[in-house]
Design a protein around this motif. Structure first.
Motif, PDB file in Angstrom:
ATOM      1  N   ARG A   8      -2.051 104.310 120.102  1.00  0.00           N
ATOM      2  CA  ARG A   8      -1.291 104.567 121.347  1.00  0.00           C
ATOM      3  C   ARG A   8      -0.134 103.521 121.204  1.00  0.00           C
ATOM      4  N   LEU A   9       0.180 102.863 120.336  1.00  0.00           N
ATOM      5  CA  LEU A   9       1.215 101.879 120.138  1.00  0.00           C
ATOM      6  C   LEU A   9       2.581 102.570 120.410  1.00  0.00           C
ATOM      7  N   PHE A  10       2.783 103.613 119.559  1.00  0.00           N
ATOM      8  CA  PHE A  10       4.176 104.159 119.561  1.00  0.00           C
ATOM      9  C   PHE A  10       4.000 106.079 120.222  1.00  0.00           C
ATOM     10  N   LEU A  14      11.058 106.909 123.008  1.00  0.00           N
ATOM     11  CA  LEU A  14      11.196 106.413 121.637  1.00  0.00           C
ATOM     12  C   LEU A  14      12.633 106.562 121.026  1.00  0.00           C
ATOM     13  N   GLU A  15      13.042 107.729 121.348  1.00  0.00           N
ATOM     14  CA  GLU A  15      14.420 108.070 120.867  1.00  0.00           C
ATOM     15  C   GLU A  15      15.522 107.160 121.736  1.00  0.00           C
ATOM     16  N   GLN A  16      15.177 106.882 122.938  1.00  0.00           N
ATOM     17  CA  GLN A  16      16.198 105.928 123.843  1.00  0.00           C
ATOM     18  C   GLN A  16      15.929 104.660 122.959  1.00  0.00           C
ATOM     19  N   GLY A  35      -1.250  96.845 111.804  1.00  0.00           N
ATOM     20  CA  GLY A  35      -1.375  98.120 112.408  1.00  0.00           C
ATOM     21  C   GLY A  35      -0.208  98.819 112.868  1.00  0.00           C
ATOM     22  N   ALA A  36       0.778  98.021 113.354  1.00  0.00           N
ATOM     23  CA  ALA A  36       2.076  98.792 114.119  1.00  0.00           C
ATOM     24  C   ALA A  36       2.672  99.396 112.729  1.00  0.00           C
ATOM     25  N   LEU A  37       2.666  98.750 111.609  1.00  0.00           N
ATOM     26  CA  LEU A  37       3.341  99.454 110.476  1.00  0.00           C
ATOM     27  C   LEU A  37       2.782 100.817 110.115  1.00  0.00           C
ATOM     28  N   GLY A  38       1.640 100.753 110.281  1.00  0.00           N
ATOM     29  CA  GLY A  38       0.620 101.947 109.757  1.00  0.00           C
ATOM     30  C   GLY A  38       0.666 103.146 110.765  1.00  0.00           C
ATOM     31  N   ALA A  63       3.509 103.479 112.709  1.00  0.00           N
ATOM     32  CA  ALA A  63       4.702 104.047 112.595  1.00  0.00           C
ATOM     33  C   ALA A  63       4.694 105.038 111.416  1.00  0.00           C
ATOM     34  N   LEU A  64       4.304 104.716 110.241  1.00  0.00           N
ATOM     35  CA  LEU A  64       4.124 105.582 109.001  1.00  0.00           C
ATOM     36  C   LEU A  64       3.545 106.856 109.527  1.00  0.00           C
ATOM     37  N   THR A  65       2.572 106.773 110.179  1.00  0.00           N
ATOM     38  CA  THR A  65       1.644 108.135 110.719  1.00  0.00           C
ATOM     39  C   THR A  65       2.167 108.480 111.843  1.00  0.00           C
ATOM     40  N   LEU A  66       3.026 108.214 112.543  1.00  0.00           N
ATOM     41  CA  LEU A  66       3.537 108.752 114.102  1.00  0.00           C
ATOM     42  C   LEU A  66       3.797 110.139 113.740  1.00  0.00           C
ATOM     43  N   GLY A  67       3.119 110.915 114.801  1.00  0.00           N
ATOM     44  CA  GLY A  67       3.280 112.218 114.677  1.00  0.00           C
ATOM     45  C   GLY A  67       2.256 113.262 114.045  1.00  0.00           C
TER      46      GLY A  67
END
Length: 221
Positions: A70-72, A81-83, A146-149, A151-155
């Motif tokens: 749920r972070l990003f 996120l785009e903004q 966890g935030a790095l993970g 971001a790497l798996t976002l979407g």
């Protein structure tokens, strides 16, 4: 940095107050996992005290893991996120604020109930104090990694890849955190383990926001 962080943290806290079950899911998971072990092991006080630090820390790690998706993802779905990526402000500062807000909402309640979990395993007062301090130092590191993970798996669908990326990086934090409590139980100084936890937090705080920002930019391209 402060001007960037305060609005983001306030927004996350307000969002969490409107969806309390999302925010409390990690806490409920932590309590349930920590409570099942004493029931399964039995009333052996010596055994419970021996496994208590490791069980509490593993439960904390897994509780942090289930909240990372749920972070990003909500910001990706509603276009926020785009903004944020187009904002003239430092992306690393924005990421740091998001991580801090996530820790306040999802991990601080977990840390607050940790002494009760320690009592459940029969830990002495000094060991419970070390447990609380180790979680205060260790859980922010877990969220940064966890935030790095995330971001790497976002979407991507599913959280298996996220767990495969994050869990190996969290092993040192798990070892140092449980080791600090175990050392306190044995009458040994816990300072070396706590110092290593603090060092891990400093390294993660310096490197992870920039790495997460780069991963988010790659995910949006």
């Amino acid at each position: 940095m402060l001007a960037t962080a305060i609005p983001i943290i306030g927004r996350e806290v307000r969002t969490a107050s409107r969806r309390p079950m999302d925010a409390l899911s990690a806490l409920l998971f932590f309590v349930v996992v920590g409570s099942v072990f004493p029931l399964a092991v039995g009333p052996d006080a010596a055994l419970l005290a021996a496994i208590g630090p490791g069980v509490v820390w593993v439960a904390a790690l897994l509780a942090v893991m289930i909240s990372l998706h749920r972070l990003f993802l909500p910001d990706l779905e509603d276009g926020v996120l785009e903004q944020l990526l187009l904002s003239p402000r430092s992306l690393a500062g924005i990421v740091g604020a998001r991580v801090a807000a996530h820790w306040l909402v999802s991990c601080l309640p977990l840390v607050a109930v940790a002494p009760l979990m320690g009592l459940q395993f029969g830990l002495a007062a000094p060991a419970i104090g070390v447990l609380l301090l180790s979680l205060l130092l260790g859980t922010p590191t877990l969220v940064l990694l966890g935030a790095l993970g995330a971001a790497l798996t976002l979407g991507l669908r599913g959280n298996v890849l996220l767990a495969l990326i994050v869990l190996p990086m969290c092993v040192p934090v798990l070892i140092f955190g449980s080791g600090a409590v175990a050392a306190s139980q044995q009458g040994l100084p816990a300072d070396p383990h706590l110092s290593l936890l603090g060092a891990c937090l400093l390294v993660a705080a310096c490197l992870c926001p920039w790495a997460v920002g780069a991963a988010l930019r790659l995910a949006m391209e």
